[in-house]
Design a protein around this motif. Structure first.
Motif, PDB file in Angstrom:
ATOM      1  N   LYS A  50       0.812  -1.223   0.000  1.00 42.32           N
ATOM      2  CA  LYS A  50       0.000   0.000   0.000  1.00 42.32           C
ATOM      3  C   LYS A  50       0.842   1.269   0.000  1.00 42.32           C
ATOM      4  O   LYS A  50       0.370   2.321  -0.439  1.00 42.32           O
ATOM      5  CB  LYS A  50      -0.952  -0.002   1.192  1.00 42.32           C
ATOM      6  CG  LYS A  50      -2.084  -0.995   1.027  1.00 42.32           C
ATOM      7  CD  LYS A  50      -3.002  -1.004   2.231  1.00 42.32           C
ATOM      8  CE  LYS A  50      -4.181  -1.936   2.021  1.00 42.32           C
ATOM      9  NZ  LYS A  50      -5.029  -2.021   3.237  1.00 42.32           N
ATOM     10  N   GLU A  58      -5.379  -0.335  -8.299  1.00 44.31           N
ATOM     11  CA  GLU A  58      -6.169  -1.331  -7.564  1.00 44.31           C
ATOM     12  C   GLU A  58      -5.292  -2.120  -6.589  1.00 44.31           C
ATOM     13  O   GLU A  58      -5.714  -2.428  -5.469  1.00 44.31           O
ATOM     14  CB  GLU A  58      -6.862  -2.285  -8.525  1.00 44.31           C
ATOM     15  CG  GLU A  58      -7.738  -3.299  -7.820  1.00 44.31           C
ATOM     16  CD  GLU A  58      -8.422  -4.273  -8.764  1.00 44.31           C
ATOM     17  OE1 GLU A  58      -9.345  -4.958  -8.289  1.00 44.31           O
ATOM     18  OE2 GLU A  58      -8.051  -4.365  -9.949  1.00 44.31           O
ATOM     19  N   GLN A  61      -4.534   0.174  -3.624  1.00 38.76           N
ATOM     20  CA  GLN A  61      -5.701   0.365  -2.760  1.00 38.76           C
ATOM     21  C   GLN A  61      -6.028  -0.883  -1.944  1.00 38.76           C
ATOM     22  O   GLN A  61      -6.323  -0.794  -0.760  1.00 38.76           O
ATOM     23  CB  GLN A  61      -6.915   0.773  -3.594  1.00 38.76           C
ATOM     24  CG  GLN A  61      -6.783   2.138  -4.202  1.00 38.76           C
ATOM     25  CD  GLN A  61      -7.810   2.393  -5.301  1.00 38.76           C
ATOM     26  OE1 GLN A  61      -8.548   1.499  -5.706  1.00 38.76           O
ATOM     27  NE2 GLN A  61      -7.837   3.616  -5.798  1.00 38.76           N
TER      28      GLN A  61
END
Length: 91
Positions: A50, A58, A61
């Motif tokens: 992250k 994607e 996230q």
């Protein structure tokens, strides 16, 4: 300024960015990756993804959940290895 690099893992490109040495060490300590006690490897990997993966968005996230959904342990471990190599290099 953060360094960046694109790596390819299992035919997927990932753009990585560097983090500060103190953040990396605190993440290791927070998840007990060094020293004694029970390690939180999943938490460590999730935070690395992250905070170091810029693209695909994607993946940034969802973190480790992206690989859980795909049931893809191979790409997960190879990506984390690539992140650690990148962070510990001078490239």
């Amino acid at each position: 300024m953060a360094r960046t690099k694109t790596v390819t893992v299992n035919k997927q490109d990932y753009t990585l960015q560097s983090v500060s040495p103190s953040w990396y060490l605190q993440n290791s300590d927070r998840h007990r990756m060094t020293g004694s006690g029970t390690k939180d490897t999943a938490g460590y990997m999730d935070e690395l993804i992250k905070n170091c993966v810029i693209e695909p968005a994607e993946v940034r996230q969802k973190g480790i959940a992206f690989f859980d959904d795909a049931e893809d342990l191979v790409s997960l471990t190879e990506l984390v290895g690539a992140i650690e190599t990148f962070l510990k290099s001078r490239e």
